[in-house]
Design a protein around this motif. Structure first.
Motif, PDB file in Angstrom:
ATOM      1  N   PHE A   7     -29.414 -29.254   1.071  1.00 23.24           N
ATOM      2  CA  PHE A   7     -30.672 -28.768   1.625  1.00 23.24           C
ATOM      3  C   PHE A   7     -31.345 -29.840   2.480  1.00 23.24           C
ATOM      4  N   GLY A   8     -31.997 -29.414   3.559  1.00 23.00           N
ATOM      5  CA  GLY A   8     -32.736 -30.318   4.425  1.00 23.00           C
ATOM      6  C   GLY A   8     -34.122 -30.605   3.864  1.00 23.00           C
ATOM      7  N   PRO A   9     -34.915 -31.363   4.606  1.00 21.92           N
ATOM      8  CA  PRO A   9     -36.231 -31.782   4.130  1.00 21.92           C
ATOM      9  C   PRO A   9     -37.203 -30.623   3.891  1.00 21.92           C
ATOM     10  N   ASP A  10     -36.976 -29.497   4.528  1.00 19.40           N
ATOM     11  CA  ASP A  10     -37.844 -28.326   4.334  1.00 19.40           C
ATOM     12  C   ASP A  10     -37.198 -27.291   3.427  1.00 19.40           C
ATOM     13  N   ALA A  11     -36.212 -27.713   2.629  1.00 19.67           N
ATOM     14  CA  ALA A  11     -35.495 -26.869   1.666  1.00 19.67           C
ATOM     15  C   ALA A  11     -34.625 -25.807   2.331  1.00 19.67           C
ATOM     16  N   GLU A  12     -34.326 -25.990   3.614  1.00 20.29           N
ATOM     17  CA  GLU A  12     -33.434 -25.058   4.299  1.00 20.29           C
ATOM     18  C   GLU A  12     -31.988 -25.485   4.070  1.00 20.29           C
ATOM     19  N   PRO A  13     -31.072 -24.520   3.872  1.00 18.94           N
ATOM     20  CA  PRO A  13     -29.662 -24.881   3.695  1.00 18.94           C
ATOM     21  C   PRO A  13     -29.129 -25.579   4.947  1.00 18.94           C
ATOM     22  N   LEU A  14     -28.373 -26.637   4.767  1.00 23.61           N
ATOM     23  CA  LEU A  14     -27.790 -27.354   5.899  1.00 23.61           C
ATOM     24  C   LEU A  14     -26.559 -26.641   6.458  1.00 23.61           C
ATOM     25  N   ASN A  15     -25.898 -25.843   5.633  1.00 21.10           N
ATOM     26  CA  ASN A  15     -24.745 -25.017   6.045  1.00 21.10           C
ATOM     27  C   ASN A  15     -23.562 -25.818   6.577  1.00 21.10           C
ATOM     28  N   TRP A  16     -23.453 -27.096   6.221  1.00 23.26           N
ATOM     29  CA  TRP A  16     -22.314 -27.884   6.681  1.00 23.26           C
ATOM     30  C   TRP A  16     -21.004 -27.342   6.141  1.00 23.26           C
ATOM     31  N   TRP A  17     -21.033 -26.662   5.013  1.00 23.53           N
ATOM     32  CA  TRP A  17     -19.805 -26.157   4.409  1.00 23.53           C
ATOM     33  C   TRP A  17     -19.203 -25.028   5.212  1.00 23.53           C
ATOM     34  N   HIS A  18     -19.981 -24.357   6.054  1.00 24.78           N
ATOM     35  CA  HIS A  18     -19.438 -23.289   6.889  1.00 24.78           C
ATOM     36  C   HIS A  18     -18.591 -23.845   8.025  1.00 24.78           C
ATOM     37  N   GLU A  19     -18.855 -25.083   8.444  1.00 23.27           N
ATOM     38  CA  GLU A  19     -18.101 -25.695   9.522  1.00 23.27           C
ATOM     39  C   GLU A  19     -16.643 -25.892   9.160  1.00 23.27           C
TER      40      GLU A  19
END
Length: 53
Positions: free
Chosen positions: A36-48
């Motif tokens: 999660f990023g600083p604003d609790a949003e998923p970073l989604n790096w695993w989709h890459e």
């Protein structure tokens, strides 16, 4: 520290960690890092990495 491949899927990781935490004799807390990023949003790096291998 525990490292698990993203390909295992988050539900599988959660299930194993919850089972482990329930079986130890002290109170433990665990969580994902680098998810999660600083604003609790998923970073989604695993989709890459999906479809690679």
């Amino acid at each position: 520290m525990v490292t698990v491949a993203a390909a295992a899927g988050f539900p599988a990781v959660e299930a194993v960690m919850d089972m482990w935490a329930a079986g130890v004799s002290v109170l433990v807390e665990w969580g994902f890092s680098n998810v999660f990023g600083p604003d609790a949003e998923p970073l989604n790096w695993w989709h890459e990495s999906e479809g690679q291998g």
